[in-house]
Design a protein around this motif. Structure first.
Motif, PDB file in Angstrom:
ATOM      1  N   ASP A  53     -32.102  37.968  12.294  1.00 27.47           N
ATOM      2  CA  ASP A  53     -33.408  38.611  12.443  1.00 27.47           C
ATOM      3  C   ASP A  53     -33.427  40.013  11.850  1.00 27.47           C
ATOM      4  O   ASP A  53     -34.492  40.544  11.553  1.00 27.47           O
ATOM      5  N   TYR A  54     -32.244  40.601  11.719  1.00 25.42           N
ATOM      6  CA  TYR A  54     -32.112  41.961  11.205  1.00 25.42           C
ATOM      7  C   TYR A  54     -30.990  41.991  10.171  1.00 25.42           C
ATOM      8  O   TYR A  54     -30.030  41.219  10.258  1.00 25.42           O
TER       9      TYR A  54
ATOM     10  N   GLN B 211     -36.986  47.790  20.582  1.00 27.85           N
ATOM     11  CA  GLN B 211     -37.760  46.594  20.288  1.00 27.85           C
ATOM     12  C   GLN B 211     -37.508  45.481  21.287  1.00 27.85           C
ATOM     13  O   GLN B 211     -38.394  44.672  21.564  1.00 27.85           O
ATOM     14  N   GLU B 212     -36.302  45.431  21.815  1.00 28.07           N
ATOM     15  CA  GLU B 212     -35.894  44.335  22.695  1.00 28.07           C
ATOM     16  C   GLU B 212     -36.328  44.543  24.152  1.00 28.07           C
ATOM     17  O   GLU B 212     -36.136  43.673  24.965  1.00 28.07           O
TER      18      GLU B 212
ATOM     19  N   MET C  72     -31.457  36.674  19.086  1.00 26.71           N
ATOM     20  CA  MET C  72     -31.559  37.652  18.027  1.00 26.71           C
ATOM     21  C   MET C  72     -30.176  37.912  17.432  1.00 26.71           C
ATOM     22  O   MET C  72     -29.201  37.994  18.150  1.00 26.71           O
TER      23      MET C  72
ATOM     24  N   PHE D  15     -24.677  42.000  21.049  1.00 26.01           N
ATOM     25  CA  PHE D  15     -26.078  41.704  20.765  1.00 26.01           C
ATOM     26  C   PHE D  15     -26.204  40.320  20.120  1.00 26.01           C
ATOM     27  O   PHE D  15     -27.072  39.531  20.491  1.00 26.01           O
TER      28      PHE D  15
ATOM     29  N   ILE E 294     -33.261  48.712  17.680  1.00 19.14           N
ATOM     30  CA  ILE E 294     -33.243  47.356  18.242  1.00 19.14           C
ATOM     31  C   ILE E 294     -33.407  47.397  19.756  1.00 19.14           C
ATOM     32  O   ILE E 294     -34.153  46.605  20.327  1.00 19.14           O
TER      33      ILE E 294
END
Length: 185
Positions: free
Chosen positions: A128-129, A183-184, A1, A79, A180
């Motif tokens: 992805d973001y 979500q992760e 990600m 990240f 995030i």
């Protein structure tokens, strides 16, 4: 990600200086309303972009950082497991000043792409973001991402009904990080 970021009004404060530039040079308040649309009677979008380029050439390496955003960047670097991509609408004429500003204030390795007021989507292929302060940019990028994050500013705060379903309104990068992380899990 991976996540990418816009620069202006995401990690550096530009709005006040840009507004002052247009007031002082042209006597025109570009942000009188609640949108980020710059409209000057008799000017084309190209004319406005030329003036913004002049402004950036004079100031691009002297904007104030948004400290709480800068402080979150190491987490996003970890990240990403690598350099943070920055994608900005700035023109190529200010690439060196922009790179110098990033080098001075961004405490982690990063990359820089300038879209010259064009679409940023082609620069977001491997992320992805994405975080931006303009609805136009987040909505344009959102179909290609898990989520785009819209930093709420005066020109976007009351316009949530215009957002695509995977555009998340946030007030700062800490909220992006928390989203995030949820979500992760």
């Amino acid at each position: 990600m991976r996540i990418a970021f816009d620069i202006d009004e995401v990690i550096c404060s530009v709005d006040g200086e840009l507004r002052t530039w247009f007031l002082d040079r042209l006597g025109y308040d570009i942000h009188a309303g609640k949108t980020f649309q710059i409209a000057i009677p008799g000017w084309t979008e190209s004319d406005i972009w030329v003036e913004i380029t002049r402004f950036l050439m004079c100031h691009a390496d002297s904007f104030n950082p948004i400290e709480d955003a800068i402080n979150e960047l190491p987490w996003f670097y970890n990240f990403n497991k690598g350099p943070l991509p920055f994608v900005t609408a700035r023109p190529p004429e200010v690439k060196s000043q922009t790179a110098n500003w990033l080098k001075k204030y961004v405490p982690v390795p990063h990359t820089l792409e300038l879209s010259n007021n064009g679409s940023k989507v082609k620069y977001l292929k491997n992320v992805d973001y994405y975080v931006d302060d303009r609805i136009k940019n987040t909505n344009e990028a959102a179909p290609f991402l898990l989520n785009a994050f819209l930093l709420k500013k005066r020109w976007s705060a009351e316009r949530n009904s215009e957002l695509l379903p995977n555009v998340v309104p946030v007030t700062n990068l800490l909220e992006v990080k928390e989203f995030i992380m949820e979500q992760e899990v």
